[in-house]
Every structure is written in structure tokens, then in C-alpha cells.
Design a protein around this motif. Structure first.
Motif, PDB file in Angstrom:
ATOM      1  N   THR A  28       0.845  -1.203   0.000  1.00  0.00           N
ATOM      2  CA  THR A  28       0.000   0.000   0.000  1.00  0.00           C
ATOM      3  C   THR A  28       0.877   1.249   0.000  1.00  0.00           C
ATOM      4  O   THR A  28       1.924   1.277   0.641  1.00  0.00           O
ATOM      5  CB  THR A  28      -0.897   0.003   1.261  1.00  0.00           C
ATOM      6  OG1 THR A  28      -1.805  -1.114   1.164  1.00  0.00           O
ATOM      7  CG2 THR A  28      -1.696   1.288   1.383  1.00  0.00           C
ATOM      8  N   SER A  30       2.262   5.054  -2.237  1.00  0.00           N
ATOM      9  CA  SER A  30       2.566   5.639  -3.550  1.00  0.00           C
ATOM     10  C   SER A  30       3.740   4.961  -4.256  1.00  0.00           C
ATOM     11  O   SER A  30       3.970   5.215  -5.437  1.00  0.00           O
ATOM     12  CB  SER A  30       2.863   7.132  -3.382  1.00  0.00           C
ATOM     13  OG  SER A  30       4.027   7.293  -2.582  1.00  0.00           O
ATOM     14  N   THR A  31       4.460   4.098  -3.568  1.00  0.00           N
ATOM     15  CA  THR A  31       5.510   3.320  -4.250  1.00  0.00           C
ATOM     16  C   THR A  31       4.961   1.951  -4.628  1.00  0.00           C
ATOM     17  O   THR A  31       5.258   1.426  -5.703  1.00  0.00           O
ATOM     18  CB  THR A  31       6.765   3.169  -3.366  1.00  0.00           C
ATOM     19  OG1 THR A  31       7.108   4.440  -2.818  1.00  0.00           O
ATOM     20  CG2 THR A  31       7.934   2.619  -4.167  1.00  0.00           C
ATOM     21  N   ASP A  86       8.350   3.711   5.039  1.00  0.00           N
ATOM     22  CA  ASP A  86       8.599   5.127   5.349  1.00  0.00           C
ATOM     23  C   ASP A  86      10.067   5.362   5.658  1.00  0.00           C
ATOM     24  O   ASP A  86      10.591   6.449   5.452  1.00  0.00           O
ATOM     25  CB  ASP A  86       7.758   5.554   6.567  1.00  0.00           C
ATOM     26  CG  ASP A  86       6.279   5.459   6.269  1.00  0.00           C
ATOM     27  OD1 ASP A  86       5.842   6.073   5.280  1.00  0.00           O
ATOM     28  OD2 ASP A  86       5.578   4.746   6.989  1.00  0.00           O
ATOM     29  N   LYS A  96       7.001   1.523   8.980  1.00  0.00           N
ATOM     30  CA  LYS A  96       5.898   1.554   8.007  1.00  0.00           C
ATOM     31  C   LYS A  96       4.653   2.082   8.693  1.00  0.00           C
ATOM     32  O   LYS A  96       4.609   2.169   9.912  1.00  0.00           O
ATOM     33  CB  LYS A  96       5.630   0.143   7.455  1.00  0.00           C
ATOM     34  CG  LYS A  96       6.647  -0.278   6.384  1.00  0.00           C
ATOM     35  CD  LYS A  96       6.391  -1.671   5.864  1.00  0.00           C
ATOM     36  CE  LYS A  96       5.042  -1.807   5.190  1.00  0.00           C
ATOM     37  NZ  LYS A  96       4.781  -0.801   4.132  1.00  0.00           N
ATOM     38  N   GLY A  97       3.631   2.408   7.857  1.00  0.00           N
ATOM     39  CA  GLY A  97       2.379   2.871   8.443  1.00  0.00           C
ATOM     40  C   GLY A  97       2.007   4.278   8.061  1.00  0.00           C
ATOM     41  O   GLY A  97       0.954   4.779   8.438  1.00  0.00           O
ATOM     42  N   GLY A  99       0.856   5.245   5.441  1.00  0.00           N
ATOM     43  CA  GLY A  99      -0.420   5.206   4.721  1.00  0.00           C
ATOM     44  C   GLY A  99      -1.548   4.629   5.562  1.00  0.00           C
ATOM     45  O   GLY A  99      -2.665   4.445   5.085  1.00  0.00           O
ATOM     46  N   GLU A 105      -0.615  -4.853   6.419  1.00  0.00           N
ATOM     47  CA  GLU A 105       0.695  -5.020   5.779  1.00  0.00           C
ATOM     48  C   GLU A 105       1.573  -5.977   6.580  1.00  0.00           C
ATOM     49  O   GLU A 105       2.238  -6.846   6.012  1.00  0.00           O
ATOM     50  CB  GLU A 105       1.402  -3.662   5.657  1.00  0.00           C
ATOM     51  CG  GLU A 105       0.783  -2.734   4.627  1.00  0.00           C
ATOM     52  CD  GLU A 105       1.418  -1.360   4.647  1.00  0.00           C
ATOM     53  OE1 GLU A 105       1.911  -0.937   5.702  1.00  0.00           O
ATOM     54  OE2 GLU A 105       1.422  -0.706   3.579  1.00  0.00           O
ATOM     55  N   LYS A 123      14.212   7.307   1.698  1.00  0.00           N
ATOM     56  CA  LYS A 123      13.750   6.477   2.809  1.00  0.00           C
ATOM     57  C   LYS A 123      14.906   5.852   3.596  1.00  0.00           C
ATOM     58  O   LYS A 123      14.684   5.286   4.657  1.00  0.00           O
ATOM     59  CB  LYS A 123      12.827   5.363   2.284  1.00  0.00           C
ATOM     60  CG  LYS A 123      11.662   5.833   1.415  1.00  0.00           C
ATOM     61  CD  LYS A 123      10.743   6.749   2.180  1.00  0.00           C
ATOM     62  CE  LYS A 123       9.504   7.166   1.402  1.00  0.00           C
ATOM     63  NZ  LYS A 123       8.587   6.101   1.014  1.00  0.00           N
TER      64      LYS A 123
HETATM   65  O1  DER Z   1       1.761   2.937   4.943  1.00  0.00           O
HETATM   66  C1  DER Z   1       2.704   2.248   4.556  1.00  0.00           C
HETATM   67  O2  DER Z   1       3.237   1.346   5.248  1.00  0.00           O
HETATM   68  C2  DER Z   1       3.310   2.558   3.220  1.00  0.00           C
HETATM   69  O3  DER Z   1       3.826   1.402   2.614  1.00  0.00           O
HETATM   70  C3  DER Z   1       4.417   3.558   3.481  1.00  0.00           C
HETATM   71  O4  DER Z   1       5.274   2.993   4.420  1.00  0.00           O
HETATM   72  C4  DER Z   1       5.191   3.933   2.242  1.00  0.00           C
HETATM   73  O5  DER Z   1       4.370   4.763   1.506  1.00  0.00           O
HETATM   74  P1  DER Z   1       4.963   5.564   0.259  1.00  0.00           P
HETATM   75  O6  DER Z   1       5.512   4.515  -0.677  1.00  0.00           O
HETATM   76  O7  DER Z   1       3.758   6.281  -0.288  1.00  0.00           O
HETATM   77  O8  DER Z   1       6.030   6.488   0.791  1.00  0.00           O
END
Ligand code: DER
Length: 231
Positions: A28, A30-31, A86, A96-97, A99, A105, A123
Motif C-alpha cells: 500500500t 505511492s511506491t 517510510d 511503516k504505516g 499510509g 501489511e 527512505k
Molecule cells: O503505509 C505504509 O506502510 C506505506 O507502505 C508507506 O510505508 C510507504 O508509503 P509511500 O511509498 O507512499 O512512501
């Protein structure tokens, strides 16, 4: 190259890990999104995979692309999960988290033979803590839970501001599981394992965003191209 370009480059590198017949966890954020796009393109070209999404957002995205989906109940063991992060340290420990999907996850990553993280090189960190640590908490007794997180994190050497993640219209953010998220601005998490253990002792904590011992490899894109980090 832009940051979005780096994310897409990392996602394209990860799609090469996908073999026909694989059971995949779809991350989940944007990557992970360009990776889901890549899976959709391969499925349209005939790739045979079955996927478990790590959020309702990813489920909707995958469904729209015609990616065959399953659930962990039907498919409790996955071959590969590809997800974002993150923050990534040099031992492949993650925060992570960002999002808000950390619980599903972590469940999906834990059910997977391999977990591969895709990211742009912003990151990468020597010590975790540049990004606030998301913690999923139940609504009941929230104030007591936050106070206990504060106290036990301090014992683990981490201090900083803890804030309830805002959602729409002045209400708190609510996760796919109907819980809340608090974000802890701990500047330096010198011993992630010690903090993780402390947080498991807080009954109102559902799960935290420290992913320890889960990431097998990180594909990181930046100005110098793609770097692959593994143990
Ligand atoms: O919420 C999450 O764990 C996402 O994977 C986050 O850690 C990374 O989100 P991004 O790819 O939009 O920076």
C-alpha cells in the motif's frame, strides 16, 4: 529524475521477481501503486498470479486492473510481498504505516516467504526515527493508552510527541480495521527491538509500524540508479 520516477523505477525492478503461479502480497502507498500497475500489465499479458491486497485502497486498485485476488483465509501462505516503507535502516529494519495500512501489511508480510521493499532513496536512514512511528490503537481508553506508550517508550529510550492522526472533517483517521493511529515522533530509535517489545506490553496497542526481521531485500532507486540491499 523525480521522486515519482524513482518510485516507478524501483517498482519496475521488483516486477522481475514475480514468477508465474506466484501468490503475491500487494503493498500500500505511492511506491506500491506503480508495482500494482506493473502486475496489472503483466496479468493483461497472461501472467498467472493470485494476490492478497494489504488495504482496501490496494484492493480497489487491483480490482480495477483485473488482477486476480484472494484472501489470506483462502491462501494463508504467500510467496512474495512487495511493499513500500517510510524508513529503511542498514539492517533492513523498517518504519511503516505512513499510509495507515500497517496492520494488514504486517499480517500479509508475515504470511509471505519473502518480503521485498521498494523505495526511493530518501527512505534510507542510518538510525530509524527520521519518520514518526505509526502505532495502531483501539479507541477504547485512548488517553490511558497514549500515556502508557509514552511511559514505556521512554523506558526504551525513546521520547517525543505523540499525536492522534487526523482524518477527514476534523475526525480522527480510521484504519481499514476501524482502529485509530497515533504517530510518535521519536527522533532516534537506537534499539528498535527494545521499543517494539515495550509497545507489545500496551494492551491498547493493536500493532506498531516497526517491521523487524521481515524485510528480506530492499530495492532503492535514486540519482545513482537502483541499489539492492539485502542481508
Ligand atoms: O503505509 C505504509 O506502510 C506505506 O507502505 C508507506 O510505508 C510507504 O508509503 P509511500 O511509498 O507512499 O512512501
Amino acid at each position: 529524475r523525480t521522486i515519482e520516477g524513482y518510485k516507478a523505477a524501483a517498482a519496475r525492478a521488483a516486477i522481475d521477481l514475480v514468477q508465474p503461479g506466484m501468490r503475491l502480497g500487494l503493498g500500500t502507498g505511492s511506491t506500491a501503486a506503480p508495482f500494482v500497475e506493473e502486475v496489472g500489465a503483466r496479468v493483461r499479458d497472461g501472467l498467472n498470479v493470485i494476490c492478497v491486497p494489504t488495504s482496501e485502497a490496494t484492493r480497489n486498485h487491483a480490482e480495477a486492473l483485473g488482477i486476480p485476488l484472494t484472501t489470506l483465509d483462502e491462501t494463508p501462505h504467500l510467496d512474495l510481498t512487495v511493499d513500500g516503507a517510510d524508513e529503511i535502516d542498514d539492517q533492513l529494519r523498517l518504519i511503516k504505516g505512513g499510509g495507515g495500512a500497517l496492520l494488514r501489511e504486517k499480517i500479509v508480510a508475515t504470511a509471505s516467504e519473502r518480503m521485498v521493499v521498494i523505495a526511493d532513496d530518501r527512505k534510507l536512514s542510518r538510525t530509524l526515527g527520521s519518520h514518526p512511528l505509526p502505532i495502531e490503537v483501539v479507541r477504547f481508553g485512548l488517553k490511558a493508552t497514549v500515556q502508557l506508550i509514552q511511559a514505556l517508550s521512554a523506558e526504551a529510550g525513546c521520547e517525543g510527541e505523540i499525536r492522534l492522526r487526523p482524518g477527514e472533517g476534523g475526525r480522527p483517521f480510521v484504519t481499514d480495521q476501524g482502529n485509530l493511529i497515533v504517530d510518535c515522533a521519536f527522533p532516534k530509535i537506537a534499539e528498535p527491538e527494545v521499543l517494539a517489545f515495550a509497545l507489545t506490553r500496551v494492551p491498547g496497542v493493536v500493532e506498531h509500524g516497526l517491521f523487524l526481521g521481515l524485510c528480506d531485500m530492499a530495492i532503492v532507486a535514486g540519482a545513482n540508479g537502483i541499489q539492492v540491499l539485502k542481508h
